[in-house]
Design an enzyme around this catalytic site. Sequence first.
Site, PDB file in Angstrom:
ATOM      1  N   THR A  73     -25.199 -18.930   7.003  1.00 13.47           N
ATOM      2  CA  THR A  73     -24.496 -17.760   7.009  1.00 13.47           C
ATOM      3  C   THR A  73     -23.165 -18.859   7.445  1.00 13.47           C
ATOM      4  O   THR A  73     -21.912 -18.414   7.212  1.00 13.47           O
ATOM      5  CB  THR A  73     -24.877 -17.463   8.360  1.00 13.47           C
ATOM      6  OG1 THR A  73     -25.969 -16.191   7.611  1.00 13.47           O
ATOM      7  CG2 THR A  73     -24.799 -15.746   8.861  1.00 13.47           C
ATOM      8  N   ASN A 152     -30.808 -14.835  -3.979  1.00 16.98           N
ATOM      9  CA  ASN A 152     -31.878 -14.889  -3.180  1.00 16.98           C
ATOM     10  C   ASN A 152     -32.688 -13.310  -3.958  1.00 16.98           C
ATOM     11  O   ASN A 152     -33.808 -13.323  -2.647  1.00 16.98           O
ATOM     12  CB  ASN A 152     -31.338 -14.529  -1.694  1.00 16.98           C
ATOM     13  CG  ASN A 152     -30.042 -13.277  -1.249  1.00 16.98           C
ATOM     14  OD1 ASN A 152     -28.609 -13.331  -1.720  1.00 16.98           O
ATOM     15  ND2 ASN A 152     -30.110 -12.871  -0.340  1.00 16.98           N
ATOM     16  N   GLN A 180     -29.926 -20.724  -2.501  1.00 22.35           N
ATOM     17  CA  GLN A 180     -31.849 -20.942  -2.644  1.00 22.35           C
ATOM     18  C   GLN A 180     -31.807 -21.609  -3.511  1.00 22.35           C
ATOM     19  O   GLN A 180     -33.480 -21.264  -4.528  1.00 22.35           O
ATOM     20  CB  GLN A 180     -31.355 -19.124  -3.585  1.00 22.35           C
ATOM     21  CG  GLN A 180     -32.089 -18.215  -2.126  1.00 22.35           C
ATOM     22  CD  GLN A 180     -33.148 -18.376  -1.599  1.00 22.35           C
ATOM     23  OE1 GLN A 180     -33.651 -18.443  -1.632  1.00 22.35           O
ATOM     24  NE2 GLN A 180     -32.786 -17.417   0.001  1.00 22.35           N
ATOM     25  N   SER A 200     -28.566 -24.958   2.977  1.00 23.14           N
ATOM     26  CA  SER A 200     -29.613 -24.694   4.218  1.00 23.14           C
ATOM     27  C   SER A 200     -30.962 -25.283   4.131  1.00 23.14           C
ATOM     28  O   SER A 200     -31.628 -25.600   3.341  1.00 23.14           O
ATOM     29  CB  SER A 200     -29.679 -23.373   4.211  1.00 23.14           C
ATOM     30  OG  SER A 200     -30.027 -22.805   5.677  1.00 23.14           O
ATOM     31  N   HIS A 202     -33.388 -25.142   6.004  1.00 21.64           N
ATOM     32  CA  HIS A 202     -34.846 -24.088   6.433  1.00 21.64           C
ATOM     33  C   HIS A 202     -34.710 -23.349   4.396  1.00 21.64           C
ATOM     34  O   HIS A 202     -36.275 -21.905   4.888  1.00 21.64           O
ATOM     35  CB  HIS A 202     -35.151 -22.796   7.233  1.00 21.64           C
ATOM     36  CG  HIS A 202     -33.949 -22.214   7.325  1.00 21.64           C
ATOM     37  ND1 HIS A 202     -34.784 -20.290   7.005  1.00 21.64           N
ATOM     38  CD2 HIS A 202     -32.641 -21.231   6.528  1.00 21.64           C
ATOM     39  CE1 HIS A 202     -33.841 -19.677   6.718  1.00 21.64           C
ATOM     40  NE2 HIS A 202     -32.500 -19.933   6.777  1.00 21.64           N
ATOM     41  N   THR A 238     -21.789 -30.199  19.665  1.00 25.17           N
ATOM     42  CA  THR A 238     -22.754 -32.041  19.625  1.00 25.17           C
ATOM     43  C   THR A 238     -23.251 -31.630  18.379  1.00 25.17           C
ATOM     44  O   THR A 238     -24.292 -30.169  18.407  1.00 25.17           O
ATOM     45  CB  THR A 238     -23.767 -31.877  20.735  1.00 25.17           C
ATOM     46  OG1 THR A 238     -22.641 -32.225  21.871  1.00 25.17           O
ATOM     47  CG2 THR A 238     -24.845 -33.030  20.572  1.00 25.17           C
ATOM     48  N   CYS A 326     -32.129 -10.970   4.914  1.00 25.41           N
ATOM     49  CA  CYS A 326     -31.611 -10.062   6.161  1.00 25.41           C
ATOM     50  C   CYS A 326     -31.277  -9.198   6.091  1.00 25.41           C
ATOM     51  O   CYS A 326     -31.058  -8.666   6.823  1.00 25.41           O
ATOM     52  CB  CYS A 326     -30.448 -11.115   5.778  1.00 25.41           C
ATOM     53  SG  CYS A 326     -31.266 -12.512   5.513  1.00 25.41           S
TER      54      CYS A 326
HETATM   55  C1  LIG Z   1     -27.694 -17.125  -1.120  1.00 22.53           C
HETATM   56  C2  LIG Z   1     -28.216 -16.917   1.159  1.00 22.53           C
HETATM   57  N1  LIG Z   1     -27.180 -16.972   1.703  1.00 22.53           N
HETATM   58  C3  LIG Z   1     -27.394 -17.204   2.643  1.00 22.53           C
HETATM   59  C4  LIG Z   1     -27.987 -17.265   2.847  1.00 22.53           C
HETATM   60  C5  LIG Z   1     -28.038 -17.326   5.036  1.00 22.53           C
HETATM   61  O1  LIG Z   1     -29.256 -18.256   5.675  1.00 22.53           O
HETATM   62  P1  LIG Z   1     -29.084 -18.786   6.796  1.00 22.53           P
HETATM   63  O2  LIG Z   1     -30.336 -18.567   7.016  1.00 22.53           O
HETATM   64  O3  LIG Z   1     -29.445 -20.029   6.848  1.00 22.53           O
HETATM   65  O4  LIG Z   1     -27.553 -18.502   7.464  1.00 22.53           O
HETATM   66  C6  LIG Z   1     -29.337 -16.693   3.091  1.00 22.53           C
HETATM   67  C7  LIG Z   1     -29.903 -16.373   3.493  1.00 22.53           C
HETATM   68  O5  LIG Z   1     -31.724 -15.616   3.215  1.00 22.53           O
HETATM   69  C8  LIG Z   1     -29.197 -17.170   1.941  1.00 22.53           C
HETATM   70  O6  LIG Z   1     -30.506 -16.420   1.407  1.00 22.53           O
END
Ligand SMILES: Cc1ncc(COP(=O)(O)O)c(C=O)c1O
Length: 386
Positions: A73, A152, A180, A200, A202, A238, A326
Amino acid sequence: MKKKVYLDYASTTPADPRVVRAMLPFFSKKFGNTMSLHSFGQEAKQALEESREAVADIICAKPDEIIFTSSATESNNLALKGVAFANKEKGKHIIISQIEHPCIVESARWLESQGFEITRLAVDKYGLINPEDVKRAIRKDTILVSIIHASNEIGTIEPIEEISRICKENGIYFHTDAAQSFGKIPIDVNKMNIDLLTASSHKMYGPKGAALLFVREGTKIEPFIHGGGHEGGLRSSTVNTPAIVGFAKACQICKKEMKKENQRLSKLRDELIKGIFKKIPDSYLNGHPQKRLPNNANFWFKFVEGESIIIQLDLLGISASTGSACSSAKLEPSHVLLAIGLKPQEAHGSLRLSLGRWTTKEDINYILKVLPEIIKKLREISPFKR
Ligand SMILES: Cc1ncc(COP(=O)(O)O)c(C=O)c1O
């Protein structure tokens, strides 16, 4: 004990135990601040720079082109707003698609409120963007094109190489949200002409709290978090060393295991899709049948509601999603499913099953055993039924 089956890897993944092991020393032994001059600081700084190299390596970038952030994000916000403000003298027009993640959608909406103009490209019934539409949408004042690499929600992989080539020919920056796809399918930022890329940790078996923005050398971009000048001045604060070390370890594992893992997951995904079509009448696949992520299967079922399926599955120990995590708190139909042409009622009947490193054949057999019965029962009480 109740069987537990996690089929929501697209929303987040568990950290791989190898990742957790790599991170542990950085919480209480090697805890230094990377900006400190003493040995604790230098030890952390060394780990940060080694992590930068490992992360850059998976997309063939230079280590200096990697900016660590806290989330995709944040990276997406930085990419859009940072490029927009740094290049506003050249123009104020930005192109995105109708199937972007909410953090792109909302950043673009905010930029509109600041005087920028946004074109939102439509997609076909599979969620694919036509590169010719990008060409047609480009204007003299276009400064940036931002297109998601793989959806996603529906898993469709976009033709970003063709799109980025068009951008390069027109001297326009190209950004892709690869949250993704990163670590799951091969990406080479040079061969693919990518100027900015978001990923990302996670989403690929690393910890939460670490992400990156790849920014090609020479790209004009403004920071929006100001402070001590960390990350080449683009993202002060940091650095989260344990999470970044974990992110780097996750990248090394993904790079090594990607090919084999993709074959295994694509096979399981296809068995799942075939099984659902065979056992559940009036079921449809969302997204492209071939050009899709190896771990994504997204369906819609006539005469049922996605939320009810999720609840019934959860009662049987299966974790799944109706769309992107989300947006699952909102009751509005997914903008991605509407963009591929589903009616609101159809979009409400969607189910995303996303597979991952610990998904087994037994898990697929289990869902294929319980889902047809759940759909049948829900249809019996559905107000939409025939
Ligand atoms: C394509 C995509 N972009 C952005 C995000 C946001 O990721 P984060 O949770 O690291 O902010 C996601 C998370 O679902 C995603 O699938």
